[in-house]
Design an enzyme around this catalytic site. Sequence first.
Site, PDB file in Angstrom:
ATOM      1  N   GLY A   9      31.579  36.686  18.328  1.00 42.56           N
ATOM      2  CA  GLY A   9      31.601  37.300  18.725  1.00 42.56           C
ATOM      3  C   GLY A   9      30.532  38.749  19.065  1.00 42.56           C
ATOM      4  N   GLY A  12      29.443  42.284  18.912  1.00 40.28           N
ATOM      5  CA  GLY A  12      29.332  42.925  17.164  1.00 40.28           C
ATOM      6  C   GLY A  12      27.618  43.338  17.773  1.00 40.28           C
ATOM      7  N   GLN A  13      27.947  44.250  15.978  1.00 46.71           N
ATOM      8  CA  GLN A  13      27.121  44.648  16.118  1.00 46.71           C
ATOM      9  C   GLN A  13      25.721  43.580  15.266  1.00 46.71           C
ATOM     10  OE1 GLN A  13      26.395  46.559  11.735  1.00 46.71           O
ATOM     11  NE2 GLN A  13      25.021  47.900  12.238  1.00 46.71           N
ATOM     12  N   ASP A  35      33.038  36.260  23.004  1.00 54.74           N
ATOM     13  CA  ASP A  35      33.557  37.159  21.543  1.00 54.74           C
ATOM     14  C   ASP A  35      35.434  37.255  22.475  1.00 54.74           C
ATOM     15  OD1 ASP A  35      32.605  40.158  20.219  1.00 54.74           O
ATOM     16  OD2 ASP A  35      34.247  39.511  20.107  1.00 54.74           O
ATOM     17  N   ILE A  36      36.139  37.916  21.644  1.00 54.60           N
ATOM     18  CA  ILE A  36      37.425  37.688  22.005  1.00 54.60           C
ATOM     19  C   ILE A  36      38.391  38.717  23.027  1.00 54.60           C
ATOM     20  CG2 ILE A  36      37.697  39.695  20.618  1.00 54.60           C
ATOM     21  CD1 ILE A  36      40.596  36.863  20.705  1.00 54.60           C
ATOM     22  N   ASP A  53      38.395  32.926  21.270  1.00 54.82           N
ATOM     23  CA  ASP A  53      39.666  33.561  20.394  1.00 54.82           C
ATOM     24  C   ASP A  53      39.113  32.264  19.378  1.00 54.82           C
ATOM     25  OD1 ASP A  53      42.560  33.497  19.994  1.00 54.82           O
ATOM     26  OD2 ASP A  53      41.184  33.946  18.592  1.00 54.82           O
ATOM     27  N   TYR A 143      38.120  41.191   1.957  1.00 56.01           N
ATOM     28  CA  TYR A 143      36.682  41.028   2.792  1.00 56.01           C
ATOM     29  C   TYR A 143      35.515  39.887   1.973  1.00 56.01           C
ATOM     30  CZ  TYR A 143      31.753  41.437   5.413  1.00 56.01           C
ATOM     31  OH  TYR A 143      30.781  41.510   5.586  1.00 56.01           O
ATOM     32  N   LYS A 147      34.369  36.366   2.228  1.00 62.25           N
ATOM     33  CA  LYS A 147      33.177  36.253   1.657  1.00 62.25           C
ATOM     34  C   LYS A 147      33.105  34.647   0.911  1.00 62.25           C
ATOM     35  CE  LYS A 147      31.982  37.617   5.483  1.00 62.25           C
ATOM     36  NZ  LYS A 147      31.571  36.927   6.730  1.00 62.25           N
ATOM     37  N   ILE A 173      23.631  46.692   7.435  1.00 62.54           N
ATOM     38  CA  ILE A 173      22.793  46.307   8.308  1.00 62.54           C
ATOM     39  C   ILE A 173      22.786  47.817   9.101  1.00 62.54           C
ATOM     40  CG2 ILE A 173      21.997  45.259  10.747  1.00 62.54           C
ATOM     41  CD1 ILE A 173      22.133  43.464   7.758  1.00 62.54           C
TER      42      ILE A 173
HETATM   43  C1  VAH Z   1      30.444  45.643   5.527  1.00 61.39           C
HETATM   44  N1  VAH Z   1      28.620  45.868   6.369  1.00 61.39           N
HETATM   45  O1  VAH Z   1      30.023  47.780   5.316  1.00 61.39           O
HETATM   46  C2  VAH Z   1      29.530  45.309   6.170  1.00 61.39           C
HETATM   47  C3  VAH Z   1      28.597  44.379   5.395  1.00 61.39           C
HETATM   48  C4  VAH Z   1      27.485  44.331   2.439  1.00 61.39           C
HETATM   49  C5  VAH Z   1      28.389  45.492   3.852  1.00 61.39           C
HETATM   50  O2  VAH Z   1      29.093  42.753   4.582  1.00 61.39           O
HETATM   51  O3  VAH Z   1      32.014  45.816   5.257  1.00 61.39           O
END
Ligand code: VAH
Length: 315
Positions: A9, A12-13, A35-36, A53, A143, A147, A173
């Site tokens: 990855g 990514g950011q 990355d993919i 992948d 999400y 986590k 971030i």
């Molecule tokens: C999001 N930037 O907005 C991520 C982050 C705490 C937020 O995990 O999904």
Amino acid sequence: MSSKILIIGACGQIGSELTYKLRALHGDDNVIASDISYNNLDIVNSGIFEIVDAMDYKSVKVCIEKHNVDTVYLMAAMLSATGEKYPMKAWDLNMTSLFHVLDLAKAKFIKKVFWPSSIAVFGPTTPKEDTPQYTTMEPSTVYGITKQVGERWCEYYNEKYDVDVRSIRYPGIISWKTLPGGGTTDYAVEIYHEALKNKEYDCFLSKDTALPMLYMDDAIKATVDIMSADADAIKIRSSYNLAGISFTPEEIAASIKKHIPEFKISYTPDFRQQIANSWPQSIDDTMAQKHWNWKHSFDLEAITEEMLKQLKPKY
Ligand code: VAH
């Protein structure tokens, strides 16, 4: 002998800035970016790059064996906002990729793993102010669920199979090099681009939505610090709370107005408001401070100054 590092990855950011930092620390030849797809040409053309992948065990294993990798930073994930649009895709990507890397570590193909968690593990029933390391966690986004479950598996693989996996609950971030994608905290990046480009920004969160945030340089420092700490200093093997500063869209706009007095902000909350409302407003990161000497540097004024300075040439 220097570590051989694979970043999954890397386009990514966070992955992109982690790539530059780890190359500076360990040498270009010891850091493989992957990355993919080739969706960040700066990264693709700046050193060793492979298509990997993260959902394909063989694809990850072949790259690890080809480059004799001993450390993996798994930065590929579907973030909160996109995850609500494609729940099962978010579940599949975020979980399958984690199991592949944990299983490769369990089978001793790699020695060390970094895996990013998020303040998204907290939910509407979590105390909002100075959210503690250990507290109620009922995440209401896919999400956040990935986590929370991912943290449980990291701790399980560490306890049962002695896998050296380390993790940080990143707040939002803020960075200028690579645009974020699909996050709820992305407003705090978009606002700087729009302030310079159009002198106005229509924010998708309400003006008083306080969220924990961190400047990218601090996030990268925390990631490098936790990974270079002695293994026995990392007493928490689920994931560490990490805090920088907390602010609202109104406060970031006021900070920008000090540099661009004509800047105007408006507020049109969308579906991401509900996600933001479920998250903490500030985080207690005492454990990271105690266990591996964490300390952030950038406050809001410093972030605004740095973001506008770095982005000005673009506009
Ligand atoms: C999001 N930037 O907005 C991520 C982050 C705490 C937020 O995990 O999904």
